[in-house]
Design an enzyme around this catalytic site. Structure first.
Site, PDB file in Angstrom:
ATOM      1  N   SER A 139       0.672  -1.038   0.051  1.00 34.72           N
ATOM      2  CA  SER A 139      -0.170  -0.123  -0.172  1.00 34.72           C
ATOM      3  C   SER A 139       0.884   1.325   0.114  1.00 34.72           C
ATOM      4  O   SER A 139       1.602   1.601   1.042  1.00 34.72           O
ATOM      5  CB  SER A 139      -1.070   0.026   1.205  1.00 34.72           C
ATOM      6  OG  SER A 139      -0.150  -0.248   2.364  1.00 34.72           O
ATOM      7  N   ALA A 141       0.788   5.281   0.002  1.00 34.36           N
ATOM      8  CA  ALA A 141       0.218   6.375   0.569  1.00 34.36           C
ATOM      9  C   ALA A 141      -0.337   7.298  -0.716  1.00 34.36           C
ATOM     10  O   ALA A 141      -1.640   7.585  -0.755  1.00 34.36           O
ATOM     11  CB  ALA A 141       1.002   7.153   1.349  1.00 34.36           C
ATOM     12  N   LYS A 192      10.576  -6.838   4.562  1.00 35.28           N
ATOM     13  CA  LYS A 192      10.763  -6.750   3.270  1.00 35.28           C
ATOM     14  C   LYS A 192      11.421  -5.369   2.737  1.00 35.28           C
ATOM     15  O   LYS A 192      11.812  -5.021   1.673  1.00 35.28           O
ATOM     16  CB  LYS A 192       9.036  -6.621   2.642  1.00 35.28           C
ATOM     17  CG  LYS A 192       8.030  -5.510   3.313  1.00 35.28           C
ATOM     18  CD  LYS A 192       8.154  -4.203   2.501  1.00 35.28           C
ATOM     19  CE  LYS A 192       7.222  -3.256   3.534  1.00 35.28           C
ATOM     20  NZ  LYS A 192       7.425  -1.851   3.078  1.00 35.28           N
ATOM     21  N   ASP A 245       3.537  -7.376  -0.349  1.00 33.02           N
ATOM     22  CA  ASP A 245       4.325  -6.149   0.084  1.00 33.02           C
ATOM     23  C   ASP A 245       5.762  -6.159  -0.693  1.00 33.02           C
ATOM     24  O   ASP A 245       6.165  -4.959  -0.987  1.00 33.02           O
ATOM     25  CB  ASP A 245       4.340  -5.860   1.558  1.00 33.02           C
ATOM     26  CG  ASP A 245       4.378  -4.546   2.142  1.00 33.02           C
ATOM     27  OD1 ASP A 245       4.469  -3.573   1.281  1.00 33.02           O
ATOM     28  OD2 ASP A 245       4.204  -4.358   3.461  1.00 33.02           O
ATOM     29  N   SER A 255       8.380   3.789  -3.356  1.00 32.94           N
ATOM     30  CA  SER A 255       8.922   3.235  -2.330  1.00 32.94           C
ATOM     31  C   SER A 255      10.316   3.988  -1.793  1.00 32.94           C
ATOM     32  O   SER A 255      11.137   4.041  -2.514  1.00 32.94           O
ATOM     33  CB  SER A 255       9.304   1.857  -2.526  1.00 32.94           C
ATOM     34  OG  SER A 255      10.149   1.358  -1.698  1.00 32.94           O
ATOM     35  N   ARG A 256      10.062   4.636  -0.505  1.00 30.76           N
ATOM     36  CA  ARG A 256      11.478   5.428  -0.086  1.00 30.76           C
ATOM     37  C   ARG A 256      12.742   4.432   0.098  1.00 30.76           C
ATOM     38  O   ARG A 256      13.593   4.704  -0.229  1.00 30.76           O
ATOM     39  CB  ARG A 256      11.012   6.129   0.939  1.00 30.76           C
ATOM     40  CG  ARG A 256      10.861   5.296   2.121  1.00 30.76           C
ATOM     41  CD  ARG A 256      10.104   6.240   3.234  1.00 30.76           C
ATOM     42  NE  ARG A 256       8.954   6.943   2.982  1.00 30.76           N
ATOM     43  CZ  ARG A 256       8.065   7.531   4.163  1.00 30.76           C
ATOM     44  NH1 ARG A 256       8.446   7.509   5.255  1.00 30.76           N
ATOM     45  NH2 ARG A 256       7.008   7.828   3.760  1.00 30.76           N
ATOM     46  N   VAL A 280      11.547   9.210   6.816  1.00 25.99           N
ATOM     47  CA  VAL A 280      12.339   7.946   7.504  1.00 25.99           C
ATOM     48  C   VAL A 280      12.409   6.931   6.455  1.00 25.99           C
ATOM     49  O   VAL A 280      11.404   6.550   5.806  1.00 25.99           O
ATOM     50  CB  VAL A 280      11.492   7.557   8.677  1.00 25.99           C
ATOM     51  CG1 VAL A 280      12.069   6.226   9.270  1.00 25.99           C
ATOM     52  CG2 VAL A 280      11.335   8.674   9.570  1.00 25.99           C
ATOM     53  N   GLU A 282      12.716   3.318   6.839  1.00 25.75           N
ATOM     54  CA  GLU A 282      12.828   2.226   7.989  1.00 25.75           C
ATOM     55  C   GLU A 282      13.897   0.938   7.576  1.00 25.75           C
ATOM     56  O   GLU A 282      14.274   0.430   8.523  1.00 25.75           O
ATOM     57  CB  GLU A 282      11.278   1.673   8.042  1.00 25.75           C
ATOM     58  CG  GLU A 282      10.309   2.674   8.973  1.00 25.75           C
ATOM     59  CD  GLU A 282      10.728   2.691  10.374  1.00 25.75           C
ATOM     60  OE1 GLU A 282      11.592   1.874  10.973  1.00 25.75           O
ATOM     61  OE2 GLU A 282       9.932   3.281  11.174  1.00 25.75           O
TER      62      GLU A 282
END
Length: 340
Positions: A139, A141, A192, A245, A255-256, A280, A282
């Site tokens: 997902s 944002a 992931k 995911d 995707s950061r 961030v 992660e």
């Protein structure tokens, strides 16, 4: 109509607040930037984290956590993993009774290597916890903000709780499945990010589709291997919060973690990458936590180990690829017989 407070006004917290408001709930959102909260209240936009999306006017933003939690018995936590304990310690002063604690953060706590649901249960007194529920899945944002079709998973120890959260979020563009495997769902969403960083490096190096397909497949094996060792259901890792995911995070420019890895693959230092991202990543912290868990639990995770050496020991990305390709020969499934 349910009163819900979203704690965390980043891109994902804002998008989920929009879903809940679209469903007619009384939605509040808290963030620590007063100017951003003012913008949400007056312009109905979060231009810093979800630009170009008009938010429902029914969402009310607060910079005071105490005010945001008045008369609320459902909270949705969407903050960076390293901030959880501090935020929870503040929240428990203002929560009045048994509350459903939903979290939608994908990571492992730095330092302790604990899952976020474990952190919640440690920090919040039992009498203030009705249920702890995880919301996770493929997902972005940005796509949820555009109300594009998205499917996620609600997981809790008590299936009725997972179903209650399912009902809170379900609508024409946001579909929710349930799963009792809270361990597997949390670990799939967190781990992931490691493979997404590595996928970005692969693309940054220009290694091609073959290498990326191998990386994702073997990466899923590592996720399932550690997840099973920690008590997750192997089938969970083949579902939305595992393979689903992984696909979306490893293949999308949204995707950061992929973007950060891509910059690393192109020769940028970790410091340069983190400074330029402005949000961030992660996967960096999760790589360290997963590497520590793998060593502690004696689980083989070669991709994670190679990425750890790149991020924290200064290894060259090309050398890391060479070390993975030069590993001793193996059968494809020999390391995970307990998953079959």
């Amino acid at each position: 109509m349910t009163k819900i407070t979203v704690v965390g006004a980043g891109s994902w917290g804002t998008a989920l607040a929009m879903v809940l408001a679209d469903n007619g709930h009384d939605v509040r959102i808290w963030g620590n930037r007063s100017e951003l909260m003012d913008e949400i209240n007056t312009k109905h936009e979060n231009s810093r984290y979800l630009p170009g999306i008009t938010l429902p006017s029914t969402i009310v933003a607060y910079s005071s956590l105490e005010e945001a939690l008045v008369d609320v018995n459902v909270v949705l936590l969407v903050v960076p993993t390293k901030a959880y304990r501090e935020v929870l310690q503040d929240m428990k002063k203002y929560v009045a009774g048994p509350t459903t604690w939903i979290h939608a953060s994908k990571g492992i706590e730095p330092g302790t290597s604990k899952r976020i649901s474990e952190v919640i249960e440690e920090e919040i007194p039992e009498d203030l916890i009705k249920d702890v529920v995880v919301l996770s899945g493929p997902s972005h944002a940005e796509e949820v903000g555009l109300r594009q079709a998205t499917t996620v998973t609600s997981a809790a120890k008590r299936m009725e709780a997972a179903e209650e959260v399912q009902d809170l979020f379900m609508n024409s563009y946001f579909r929710v499945y349930t799963n009792p495997d809270i361990v597997g769902v949390e670990l799939g969403g967190a781990l992931k990010n490691i493979i997404a960083l590595a996928a970005g490096i692969t693309d940054g190096l220009g290694l091609g589709d073959n290498a990326k397909a191998a990386l994702m497949t073997r990466g899923l094996t590592e996720i399932a291997r550690l997840g099973r060792k920690m008590g997750g259901n192997p089938l969970t890792f083949a579902g939305l919060t595992g393979m689903g995911d992984l696909i979306v995070t490893c293949t999308s420019v949204h995707s950061r973690n992929w973007r950060a890895g891509n910059m690393l693959g192109k020769g940028h230092s970790l410091e340069e990458v983190l400074e330029s991202m402005g949000m961030v990543v992660e996967g960096v912290r999760t790589t360290k936590a997963a590497h520590e868990l793998a060593e502690k639990m004696e689980v083989e995770m070669p991709i994670t180990a190679a990425l750890y050496d790149v991020l924290f020991n200064g290894n060259n990305v090309k050398d890391a690829v060479g070390s993975l390709m030069g590993r001793v020969r193996k059968h494809e499934v020999e390391a995970i017989p307990d998953l079959l």
